[in-house]
Design a protein around this motif. Structure first.
Motif, PDB file in Angstrom:
ATOM      1  N   LEU A   1       0.845  -1.201   0.000  1.00 28.57           N
ATOM      2  CA  LEU A   1       0.000   0.000   0.000  1.00 28.57           C
ATOM      3  C   LEU A   1       0.873   1.242   0.000  1.00 28.57           C
ATOM      4  O   LEU A   1       1.740   1.413   0.856  1.00 28.57           O
ATOM      5  N   LEU A   2       0.627   2.106  -0.968  1.00 32.76           N
ATOM      6  CA  LEU A   2       1.298   3.401  -1.062  1.00 32.76           C
ATOM      7  C   LEU A   2       0.218   4.469  -0.907  1.00 32.76           C
ATOM      8  O   LEU A   2      -0.629   4.635  -1.782  1.00 32.76           O
ATOM      9  N   PHE A   3       0.229   5.162   0.227  1.00 36.97           N
ATOM     10  CA  PHE A   3      -0.816   6.126   0.558  1.00 36.97           C
ATOM     11  C   PHE A   3      -0.186   7.511   0.617  1.00 36.97           C
ATOM     12  O   PHE A   3       0.743   7.749   1.385  1.00 36.97           O
ATOM     13  N   VAL A   4      -0.704   8.430  -0.187  1.00 34.96           N
ATOM     14  CA  VAL A   4      -0.108   9.765  -0.302  1.00 34.96           C
ATOM     15  C   VAL A   4      -1.080  10.817   0.219  1.00 34.96           C
ATOM     16  O   VAL A   4      -2.268  10.807  -0.123  1.00 34.96           O
ATOM     17  N   SER A   5      -0.572  11.713   1.044  1.00 28.58           N
ATOM     18  CA  SER A   5      -1.413  12.789   1.584  1.00 28.58           C
ATOM     19  C   SER A   5      -0.531  13.906   2.140  1.00 28.58           C
ATOM     20  O   SER A   5       0.653  13.706   2.425  1.00 28.58           O
ATOM     21  N   HIS A   6      -1.126  15.085   2.302  1.00 29.30           N
ATOM     22  CA  HIS A   6      -0.453  16.174   3.002  1.00 29.30           C
ATOM     23  C   HIS A   6      -0.873  16.204   4.474  1.00 29.30           C
ATOM     24  O   HIS A   6      -0.358  16.997   5.261  1.00 29.30           O
ATOM     25  N   ASP A   7      -1.828  15.335   4.864  1.00 27.82           N
ATOM     26  CA  ASP A   7      -2.445  15.338   6.193  1.00 27.82           C
ATOM     27  C   ASP A   7      -1.628  14.466   7.149  1.00 27.82           C
ATOM     28  O   ASP A   7      -1.750  13.246   7.155  1.00 27.82           O
ATOM     29  N   MET A   8      -0.828  15.098   7.992  1.00 30.39           N
ATOM     30  CA  MET A   8       0.056  14.360   8.881  1.00 30.39           C
ATOM     31  C   MET A   8      -0.686  13.616   9.992  1.00 30.39           C
ATOM     32  O   MET A   8      -0.116  12.742  10.651  1.00 30.39           O
ATOM     33  N   SER A   9      -1.965  13.916  10.207  1.00 29.89           N
ATOM     34  CA  SER A   9      -2.731  13.225  11.248  1.00 29.89           C
ATOM     35  C   SER A   9      -2.952  11.754  10.900  1.00 29.89           C
ATOM     36  O   SER A   9      -3.321  10.952  11.753  1.00 29.89           O
ATOM     37  N   LEU A  10      -2.698  11.376   9.645  1.00 34.03           N
ATOM     38  CA  LEU A  10      -2.927  10.001   9.196  1.00 34.03           C
ATOM     39  C   LEU A  10      -1.696   9.115   9.379  1.00 34.03           C
ATOM     40  O   LEU A  10      -1.781   7.894   9.233  1.00 34.03           O
ATOM     41  N   GLN A  11      -0.581   9.703   9.722  1.00 35.42           N
ATOM     42  CA  GLN A  11       0.703   8.998   9.716  1.00 35.42           C
ATOM     43  C   GLN A  11       0.716   7.773  10.627  1.00 35.42           C
ATOM     44  O   GLN A  11       1.321   6.744  10.294  1.00 35.42           O
ATOM     45  N   ASN A  12       0.049   7.861  11.779  1.00 35.88           N
ATOM     46  CA  ASN A  12       0.117   6.783  12.768  1.00 35.88           C
ATOM     47  C   ASN A  12      -0.583   5.501  12.324  1.00 35.88           C
ATOM     48  O   ASN A  12      -0.436   4.457  12.973  1.00 35.88           O
ATOM     49  N   HIS A  13      -1.343   5.562  11.230  1.00 38.11           N
ATOM     50  CA  HIS A  13      -2.021   4.367  10.741  1.00 38.11           C
ATOM     51  C   HIS A  13      -1.075   3.435   9.978  1.00 38.11           C
ATOM     52  O   HIS A  13      -1.452   2.303   9.667  1.00 38.11           O
ATOM     53  N   PHE A  14       0.134   3.888   9.682  1.00 40.15           N
ATOM     54  CA  PHE A  14       1.011   3.163   8.772  1.00 40.15           C
ATOM     55  C   PHE A  14       2.269   2.676   9.476  1.00 40.15           C
ATOM     56  O   PHE A  14       2.752   3.306  10.420  1.00 40.15           O
ATOM     57  N   ASN A  15       2.800   1.539   8.992  1.00 36.22           N
ATOM     58  CA  ASN A  15       3.991   0.987   9.642  1.00 36.22           C
ATOM     59  C   ASN A  15       5.274   1.666   9.196  1.00 36.22           C
ATOM     60  O   ASN A  15       6.333   1.416   9.767  1.00 36.22           O
ATOM     61  N   SER A  16       5.191   2.528   8.184  1.00 32.88           N
ATOM     62  CA  SER A  16       6.339   3.356   7.808  1.00 32.88           C
ATOM     63  C   SER A  16       5.853   4.608   7.087  1.00 32.88           C
ATOM     64  O   SER A  16       4.761   4.614   6.506  1.00 32.88           O
ATOM     65  N   SER A  17       6.647   5.649   7.146  1.00 29.09           N
ATOM     66  CA  SER A  17       6.278   6.910   6.494  1.00 29.09           C
ATOM     67  C   SER A  17       7.535   7.620   6.026  1.00 29.09           C
ATOM     68  O   SER A  17       8.638   7.377   6.540  1.00 29.09           O
ATOM     69  N   ILE A  18       7.339   8.500   5.042  1.00 24.91           N
ATOM     70  CA  ILE A  18       8.479   9.223   4.487  1.00 24.91           C
ATOM     71  C   ILE A  18       7.998  10.537   3.882  1.00 24.91           C
ATOM     72  O   ILE A  18       6.909  10.605   3.312  1.00 24.91           O
TER      73      ILE A  18
END
Length: 227
Positions: A198-215
């Motif tokens: 899954l590659l999920f793209v957003s400007h909304d940093m509130s969503l970051q905690n749903h993912f096992n990695s972020s960049i």
């Protein structure tokens, strides 16, 4: 093995353009990874997704998706490869208003070799049941469905061809926080169950905690965009 590998990529919107949008030396995404990519508007997030999908080609460099080099394919080959291996969830879902939920999902199967016509209806019924879309809503035009129901149709359409890679481009931008959390929890659990990258793209940093990695896109793109 990696789901996505990018090497020495450079992209601009015109060969004559003096300003590149993306310049990525070396970047990869592991198979099965659920990655959140964030960045400000105009930083090249959607452009990167279009390149990974084979909708656009870079001026230089190599892009491999699921082990295949997209820049070695013709446009028709890339279209077929995308239909067979990549599911896309759009910002506004891109559903056809006057078609039913089932018919919107069925459209996606026409372009993929992974779905047999004889079993497609049963597969659609199975996936929308899993997504908890009530049977009474299956045959209603999607413009009569709630935003939450349309979300589920969008997810089902992206998953119906059993893709190895799901790309989500700002699909929660018009939702409140509760709806965002519900949508992402459903999507990530289905991807984990199926071993889908899954590659999920957003400007909304509130969503970051749903993912096992972020960049941050700016951390891999050598062309910096001011926040």
């Amino acid at each position: 093995m990696n789901a996505i590998e990018i090497n020495d990529l450079e992209f601009s919107y015109s060969i004559k353009s003096e300003q590149s949008i993306l310049r990525i030396a070396d970047w990869s995404v592991k198979k099965g990874e659920q990655l959140f990519i964030y960045g400000p508007s105009g930083s090249g997030k959607s452009t990167l997704l279009n390149i990974i999908c084979g909708l656009q080609l870079p001026q230089s460099g190599q892009v491999k998706v699921l082990g295949e080099a997209l820049n070695n394919m013709s446009k028709r080959q890339r279209d077929k490869y995308r239909a067979a291996h990549i599911g896309y969830i759009f910002q506004q879902f891109n559903l056809i208003d006057y078609l039913s939920a089932i018919d919107n999902i069925k459209l996606a199967t026409h372009f993929s070799p992974n779905t047999k016509p004889s079993t497609v209806v049963a597969q659609i019924h199975n996936i929308i049941t899993t997504l908890k879309l009530d049977a009474k809503d299956w045959h209603r035009p999607v413009n009569q469905l709630s935003i939450g129901q349309q979300q589920r149709v969008g997810i089902a359409r992206a998953l119906i061809n059993q893709p190895k890679l799901i790309i989500a481009d700002e699909p929660t931008s018009s939702l409140d926080q509760v709806a965002k959390d519900s949508f992402i929890s459903l999507l990530t659990s289905l991807c984990e169950e199926n071993g889908t990258t899954l590659l999920f793209v957003s400007h909304d940093m509130s969503l970051q905690n749903h993912f096992n990695s972020s960049i941050a896109l700016n951390s891999i793109n050598n062309i910096k965009v001011d926040d």
